[in-house]
Design a protein around this motif. Sequence first.
Motif, PDB file in Angstrom:
ATOM      1  N   THR A 105       0.798  -1.144  -0.114  1.00 21.41           N
ATOM      2  CA  THR A 105      -0.087   0.103  -0.099  1.00 21.41           C
ATOM      3  C   THR A 105       0.872   1.179   0.029  1.00 21.41           C
ATOM      4  OG1 THR A 105      -0.137   0.038   2.376  1.00 21.41           O
ATOM      5  CG2 THR A 105      -1.843  -1.005   1.328  1.00 21.41           C
ATOM      6  N   ALA A 106       0.141   2.513  -0.309  1.00 22.62           N
ATOM      7  CA  ALA A 106       1.367   3.502  -0.504  1.00 22.62           C
ATOM      8  C   ALA A 106       0.114   4.583  -0.638  1.00 22.62           C
ATOM      9  CB  ALA A 106       1.992   3.388  -1.757  1.00 22.62           C
ATOM     10  N   ASP A 107       0.726   6.085  -0.530  1.00 21.26           N
ATOM     11  CA  ASP A 107      -0.029   7.310  -0.617  1.00 21.26           C
ATOM     12  C   ASP A 107       0.596   7.786  -1.946  1.00 21.26           C
ATOM     13  OD1 ASP A 107      -1.508   7.233   1.622  1.00 21.26           O
ATOM     14  OD2 ASP A 107      -0.251   8.346   2.674  1.00 21.26           O
ATOM     15  N   VAL A 108      -0.256   8.224  -2.843  1.00 21.04           N
ATOM     16  CA  VAL A 108       0.230   9.077  -4.092  1.00 21.04           C
ATOM     17  C   VAL A 108      -0.287  10.598  -4.063  1.00 21.04           C
ATOM     18  CG1 VAL A 108       0.482   9.179  -6.674  1.00 21.04           C
ATOM     19  CG2 VAL A 108       0.168   6.962  -5.352  1.00 21.04           C
ATOM     20  N   ILE A 109       0.744  11.536  -3.788  1.00 23.79           N
ATOM     21  CA  ILE A 109       0.107  12.811  -3.694  1.00 23.79           C
ATOM     22  C   ILE A 109       0.374  13.596  -4.870  1.00 23.79           C
ATOM     23  CG2 ILE A 109       0.843  14.925  -2.330  1.00 23.79           C
ATOM     24  CD1 ILE A 109       1.697  12.649  -0.046  1.00 23.79           C
ATOM     25  N   ASP A 110      -0.532  14.579  -5.088  1.00 24.54           N
ATOM     26  CA  ASP A 110      -0.864  15.742  -5.944  1.00 24.54           C
ATOM     27  C   ASP A 110      -0.602  16.871  -5.434  1.00 24.54           C
ATOM     28  OD1 ASP A 110      -1.204  17.714  -7.548  1.00 24.54           O
ATOM     29  OD2 ASP A 110      -3.067  16.966  -8.535  1.00 24.54           O
ATOM     30  N   GLU A 111       0.661  17.130  -5.143  1.00 28.41           N
ATOM     31  CA  GLU A 111       1.176  18.614  -4.617  1.00 28.41           C
ATOM     32  C   GLU A 111       0.486  19.732  -5.043  1.00 28.41           C
ATOM     33  OE1 GLU A 111       5.312  17.224  -2.418  1.00 28.41           O
ATOM     34  OE2 GLU A 111       5.485  17.611  -4.618  1.00 28.41           O
ATOM     35  N   PHE A 112       0.213  19.967  -6.121  1.00 27.31           N
ATOM     36  CA  PHE A 112      -0.468  21.038  -6.846  1.00 27.31           C
ATOM     37  C   PHE A 112      -1.963  21.290  -6.062  1.00 27.31           C
ATOM     38  CE2 PHE A 112       2.364  19.712 -10.104  1.00 27.31           C
ATOM     39  CZ  PHE A 112       3.309  20.837 -10.109  1.00 27.31           C
ATOM     40  N   GLU A 113      -2.618  20.436  -6.038  1.00 29.98           N
ATOM     41  CA  GLU A 113      -3.963  20.371  -5.691  1.00 29.98           C
ATOM     42  C   GLU A 113      -4.188  19.878  -4.158  1.00 29.98           C
ATOM     43  OE1 GLU A 113      -6.143  21.735  -7.794  1.00 29.98           O
ATOM     44  OE2 GLU A 113      -4.769  21.703  -9.510  1.00 29.98           O
ATOM     45  N   ASP A 114      -3.073  19.759  -3.609  1.00 30.19           N
ATOM     46  CA  ASP A 114      -3.220  18.745  -2.109  1.00 30.19           C
ATOM     47  C   ASP A 114      -4.119  17.845  -2.093  1.00 30.19           C
ATOM     48  OD1 ASP A 114      -2.324  18.836   0.473  1.00 30.19           O
ATOM     49  OD2 ASP A 114      -3.889  20.313   1.172  1.00 30.19           O
ATOM     50  N   VAL A 115      -4.067  16.969  -2.812  1.00 28.74           N
ATOM     51  CA  VAL A 115      -4.859  15.657  -3.052  1.00 28.74           C
ATOM     52  C   VAL A 115      -4.003  14.432  -2.623  1.00 28.74           C
ATOM     53  CG1 VAL A 115      -6.527  14.311  -4.180  1.00 28.74           C
ATOM     54  CG2 VAL A 115      -6.791  17.088  -4.269  1.00 28.74           C
ATOM     55  N   THR A 116      -4.638  13.593  -1.909  1.00 29.29           N
ATOM     56  CA  THR A 116      -3.937  12.366  -1.708  1.00 29.29           C
ATOM     57  C   THR A 116      -4.813  11.131  -2.242  1.00 29.29           C
ATOM     58  OG1 THR A 116      -2.637  13.119   0.153  1.00 29.29           O
ATOM     59  CG2 THR A 116      -2.782  10.775   0.178  1.00 29.29           C
ATOM     60  N   LYS A 117      -4.177  10.011  -3.091  1.00 26.63           N
ATOM     61  CA  LYS A 117      -4.731   8.987  -3.370  1.00 26.63           C
ATOM     62  C   LYS A 117      -4.052   7.585  -2.568  1.00 26.63           C
ATOM     63  CE  LYS A 117      -4.030   7.691  -7.889  1.00 26.63           C
ATOM     64  NZ  LYS A 117      -4.175   7.499  -9.057  1.00 26.63           N
ATOM     65  N   LEU A 118      -4.808   7.031  -2.058  1.00 25.23           N
ATOM     66  CA  LEU A 118      -4.419   5.646  -1.649  1.00 25.23           C
ATOM     67  C   LEU A 118      -4.342   4.736  -2.961  1.00 25.23           C
ATOM     68  CD1 LEU A 118      -7.041   5.415   1.285  1.00 25.23           C
ATOM     69  CD2 LEU A 118      -4.542   6.360   1.667  1.00 25.23           C
ATOM     70  N   ILE A 119      -3.344   3.699  -2.616  1.00 22.83           N
ATOM     71  CA  ILE A 119      -3.010   2.698  -3.609  1.00 22.83           C
ATOM     72  C   ILE A 119      -2.909   1.437  -3.066  1.00 22.83           C
ATOM     73  CG2 ILE A 119      -2.559   4.243  -5.477  1.00 22.83           C
ATOM     74  CD1 ILE A 119       0.244   3.321  -5.423  1.00 22.83           C
ATOM     75  N   ALA A 120      -3.279   0.228  -3.504  1.00 19.23           N
ATOM     76  CA  ALA A 120      -2.993  -1.010  -3.085  1.00 19.23           C
ATOM     77  C   ALA A 120      -2.910  -2.046  -4.140  1.00 19.23           C
ATOM     78  CB  ALA A 120      -4.025  -1.460  -1.862  1.00 19.23           C
ATOM     79  N   PHE A 121      -1.807  -2.850  -3.849  1.00 12.19           N
ATOM     80  CA  PHE A 121      -1.829  -4.132  -4.653  1.00 12.19           C
ATOM     81  C   PHE A 121      -2.007  -5.439  -3.557  1.00 12.19           C
ATOM     82  CE2 PHE A 121       0.993  -0.498  -6.572  1.00 12.19           C
ATOM     83  CZ  PHE A 121       0.369  -0.730  -7.764  1.00 12.19           C
ATOM     84  N   PRO A 122      -3.088  -6.285  -3.839  1.00 14.42           N
ATOM     85  CA  PRO A 122      -3.408  -7.147  -2.684  1.00 14.42           C
ATOM     86  C   PRO A 122      -2.816  -8.304  -2.478  1.00 14.42           C
ATOM     87  CG  PRO A 122      -5.224  -6.716  -4.451  1.00 14.42           C
ATOM     88  CD  PRO A 122      -3.990  -5.839  -4.634  1.00 14.42           C
ATOM     89  N   ASN A 123      -2.140  -8.771  -3.705  1.00 14.58           N
ATOM     90  CA  ASN A 123      -1.617 -10.120  -4.050  1.00 14.58           C
ATOM     91  C   ASN A 123      -0.158  -9.990  -4.715  1.00 14.58           C
ATOM     92  OD1 ASN A 123      -1.315 -12.799  -3.862  1.00 14.58           O
ATOM     93  ND2 ASN A 123      -2.995 -13.048  -5.560  1.00 14.58           N
ATOM     94  N   CYS A 124       0.770  -9.613  -3.954  1.00 12.33           N
ATOM     95  CA  CYS A 124       2.248  -9.584  -4.426  1.00 12.33           C
ATOM     96  C   CYS A 124       3.207 -10.818  -4.261  1.00 12.33           C
ATOM     97  CB  CYS A 124       2.668  -8.262  -4.112  1.00 12.33           C
ATOM     98  SG  CYS A 124       1.724  -6.845  -4.627  1.00 12.33           S
ATOM     99  N   THR A 125       4.121 -10.945  -5.151  1.00 15.24           N
ATOM    100  CA  THR A 125       5.342 -11.665  -4.832  1.00 15.24           C
ATOM    101  C   THR A 125       6.389 -11.325  -5.430  1.00 15.24           C
ATOM    102  OG1 THR A 125       5.903 -13.990  -4.717  1.00 15.24           O
ATOM    103  CG2 THR A 125       4.584 -13.372  -6.652  1.00 15.24           C
ATOM    104  N   SER A 126       7.391 -11.394  -4.874  1.00  9.52           N
ATOM    105  CA  SER A 126       8.715 -10.914  -5.571  1.00  9.52           C
ATOM    106  C   SER A 126       8.904 -11.850  -6.965  1.00  9.52           C
ATOM    107  CB  SER A 126       9.842 -11.366  -5.213  1.00  9.52           C
ATOM    108  OG  SER A 126      11.294 -11.013  -5.390  1.00  9.52           O
ATOM    109  N   SER A 127       9.433 -11.134  -8.161  1.00  9.44           N
ATOM    110  CA  SER A 127       9.526 -11.963  -9.269  1.00  9.44           C
ATOM    111  C   SER A 127      11.090 -11.936  -9.810  1.00  9.44           C
ATOM    112  CB  SER A 127       8.667 -11.160 -10.495  1.00  9.44           C
ATOM    113  OG  SER A 127       9.065  -9.974 -10.617  1.00  9.44           O
TER     114      SER A 127
END
Length: 196
Positions: A105-127
């Motif tokens: 999971t992470a936060d992606v930020i738009d510093e111009f508009e002061d907006v934060t988007k949450l992102i998630a990848f629910p099923n990961c493995t190292s490749s």
Amino acid sequence: MPTIIEDFDATRITNLGIKFDGDTASTPFGCTGSVEGETELLELVKKCEGVEVKKRSTPQKMTLTISAHIKVAVLRDVYGLSNEGLQPGVYAYGADSMSKPFVLTADVIDEFEDVTKLIAFPNCTSSTGLKITIENGADEVAEVEIEFTAMIDDYRKCYYDAFIDELTPATADEYVELWHTNFTPAMTRADFVFPS
């Protein structure tokens, strides 16, 4: 009236967290430099007299490349380093090393508009396997680059996002906290109820 975000320019990614199978909460990943993702599509094509007349593409998985200064414990779990049967403080990597599945999971930020988007990848493995690069005399500490595969979850999704400003105001803070500490695909469903 609900808030609708119409413009978003990603300028920064932060607050990257990783939760391995069996963990009760996310662990901070480290200091993130960049995250890049690309979807692998399955194409179904219909031809009529040798000419493509219809095509449908469906996502199968995503390949993520992350450059970061990664915490030691996280790196060991990602690659499957273990100290089982070894002296205290000694870890090994080899034929029996297994990467643990995880949620990212992470936060992606738009510093111009002061907006934060949450992102998630629910099923990961190292490749990729363990990589080591050490450079004497470098004037900057190099980030570690790791490649992950984000696979489809039980709901046939491999990626989720949500703008914090579009969440229900009464539960937004609680939802953001849960997203970062214990994300599950079930919490994205319309019938999800917060644990009491």
